[in-house]
Scaffold this motif. Structure first.
Motif, PDB file in Angstrom:
ATOM      1  N   LEU A  18      -8.770   5.899   7.572  1.00 31.73           N
ATOM      2  CA  LEU A  18      -8.825   4.687   6.669  1.00 31.73           C
ATOM      3  C   LEU A  18      -9.710   3.475   7.095  1.00 31.73           C
ATOM      4  CD1 LEU A  18      -4.922   4.374   6.412  1.00 31.73           C
ATOM      5  CD2 LEU A  18      -6.577   5.144   4.613  1.00 31.73           C
ATOM      6  N   THR A  19     -10.238   3.527   8.411  1.00 33.05           N
ATOM      7  CA  THR A  19     -10.782   2.441   9.108  1.00 33.05           C
ATOM      8  C   THR A  19     -12.519   2.877   8.633  1.00 33.05           C
ATOM      9  OG1 THR A  19      -9.603   1.705  10.635  1.00 33.05           O
ATOM     10  CG2 THR A  19     -11.668   1.203  11.063  1.00 33.05           C
ATOM     11  N   ALA A  75       3.288   7.167   6.606  1.00 35.99           N
ATOM     12  CA  ALA A  75       1.726   7.143   6.341  1.00 35.99           C
ATOM     13  C   ALA A  75       1.369   6.523   5.052  1.00 35.99           C
ATOM     14  CB  ALA A  75       1.482   8.697   6.436  1.00 35.99           C
ATOM     15  N   LYS A  76       2.110   6.638   3.885  1.00 31.45           N
ATOM     16  CA  LYS A  76       1.773   5.990   2.693  1.00 31.45           C
ATOM     17  C   LYS A  76       1.793   4.519   2.950  1.00 31.45           C
ATOM     18  CE  LYS A  76       2.895   7.345  -1.843  1.00 31.45           C
ATOM     19  NZ  LYS A  76       3.894   7.929  -2.760  1.00 31.45           N
ATOM     20  N   GLU A  77       2.796   3.990   3.677  1.00 34.29           N
ATOM     21  CA  GLU A  77       2.885   2.326   4.034  1.00 34.29           C
ATOM     22  C   GLU A  77       1.500   1.921   4.891  1.00 34.29           C
ATOM     23  OE1 GLU A  77       6.530   1.565   5.998  1.00 34.29           O
ATOM     24  OE2 GLU A  77       7.591   2.502   4.529  1.00 34.29           O
ATOM     25  N   ILE A  78       0.984   2.935   5.591  1.00 34.43           N
ATOM     26  CA  ILE A  78      -0.195   2.560   6.531  1.00 34.43           C
ATOM     27  C   ILE A  78      -1.376   2.539   5.521  1.00 34.43           C
ATOM     28  CG2 ILE A  78      -1.644   3.351   8.288  1.00 34.43           C
ATOM     29  CD1 ILE A  78       0.709   4.418   9.661  1.00 34.43           C
ATOM     30  N   CYS A  79      -1.315   3.470   4.625  1.00 31.94           N
ATOM     31  CA  CYS A  79      -2.506   3.606   3.821  1.00 31.94           C
ATOM     32  C   CYS A  79      -2.492   2.407   2.386  1.00 31.94           C
ATOM     33  CB  CYS A  79      -2.516   4.884   2.839  1.00 31.94           C
ATOM     34  SG  CYS A  79      -2.788   6.403   3.613  1.00 31.94           S
ATOM     35  N   ILE A  80      -1.473   1.912   2.140  1.00 36.09           N
ATOM     36  CA  ILE A  80      -1.098   0.657   1.497  1.00 36.09           C
ATOM     37  C   ILE A  80      -1.635  -0.433   2.159  1.00 36.09           C
ATOM     38  CG2 ILE A  80       0.497  -0.879   0.048  1.00 36.09           C
ATOM     39  CD1 ILE A  80       1.950   1.973  -0.568  1.00 36.09           C
ATOM     40  N   GLN A  81      -1.579  -0.533   3.375  1.00 35.57           N
ATOM     41  CA  GLN A  81      -1.874  -1.586   4.318  1.00 35.57           C
ATOM     42  C   GLN A  81      -3.448  -1.688   4.251  1.00 35.57           C
ATOM     43  OE1 GLN A  81       0.171  -1.254   7.958  1.00 35.57           O
ATOM     44  NE2 GLN A  81       1.981  -1.713   7.175  1.00 35.57           N
ATOM     45  N   HIS A  82      -4.074  -0.586   4.256  1.00 38.54           N
ATOM     46  CA  HIS A  82      -5.562  -0.446   4.149  1.00 38.54           C
ATOM     47  C   HIS A  82      -5.860  -0.450   2.712  1.00 38.54           C
ATOM     48  CE1 HIS A  82      -6.339   0.391   8.427  1.00 38.54           C
ATOM     49  NE2 HIS A  82      -5.034   0.653   8.566  1.00 38.54           N
ATOM     50  N   GLY A  83      -4.982  -0.585   1.846  1.00 38.78           N
ATOM     51  CA  GLY A  83      -5.603  -0.933   0.355  1.00 38.78           C
ATOM     52  C   GLY A  83      -6.122   0.545  -0.328  1.00 38.78           C
TER      53      GLY A  83
END
Length: 148
Positions: A18-19, A75-83
């Motif tokens: 994601l980064t 994992a989905k929440e982490i992805c959403i935090q990264h847009g």
């Protein structure tokens, strides 16, 4: 596709993707994949002093399914935090085989897995999902190892 489990190394691999690969995620969808391993029947046999009752097997399977769904939700929440919007998929089976089968079935272009950092002896006796995927997946494989 990022293959994850409950380990810190797979969480790190997801964060790394994601980064570091964020710009390519706008043109390609991200699939987050996890595997519900089959329950270890030998442990269940020992726990029940013989053949495990079907209820026990079903309870263990249900628990593993709930764990997998919870893991994917996080994992989905982490992805959403990264847009990033990610598709999440869970399968049951042997992790290394299920990951490679999913790569082929979903026509994945790049597989990303974390490295648990097992030594050579542990890999020989316990196996390594990342090593298996490097040699058997039908696409390039990126193994993300956390720097010490």
């Amino acid at each position: 596709m990022v293959a994850i489990d409950e380990s810190e190394s797979s969480h790190y691999a997801l964060e790394w993707v994601l980064t570091n690969l964020r710009s390519s995620l706008s043109s390609s969808p991200l699939v987050v994949f996890t595997v519900q391993p089959y329950p270890e029947i030998s442990y269940l046999n020992a726990a029940s002093f013989g053949a495990p009752p079907m209820e026990l097997i079903q309870t263990v399977q249900q628990h593993q399914k709930e764990l997998s769904l919870s893991l994917l939700e996080k994992a989905k929440e982490i992805c959403i935090q990264h847009g990033v919007v990610a598709e999440t998929i869970s399968e049951a089976g042997d992790p290394k085989e299920a990951i490679c089968e999913a790569v082929e079935k979903l026509k994945i272009d790049l597989l990303i897995v974390g490295s648990h950092g097992k030594g050579a002896i542990q890999r020989v006796f316990l196996g390594s999902v990342s090593n298996y995927c490097v040699h058997n997946a039908k696409c390039p494989v990126l193994v993300v190892k956390k720097s010490v």
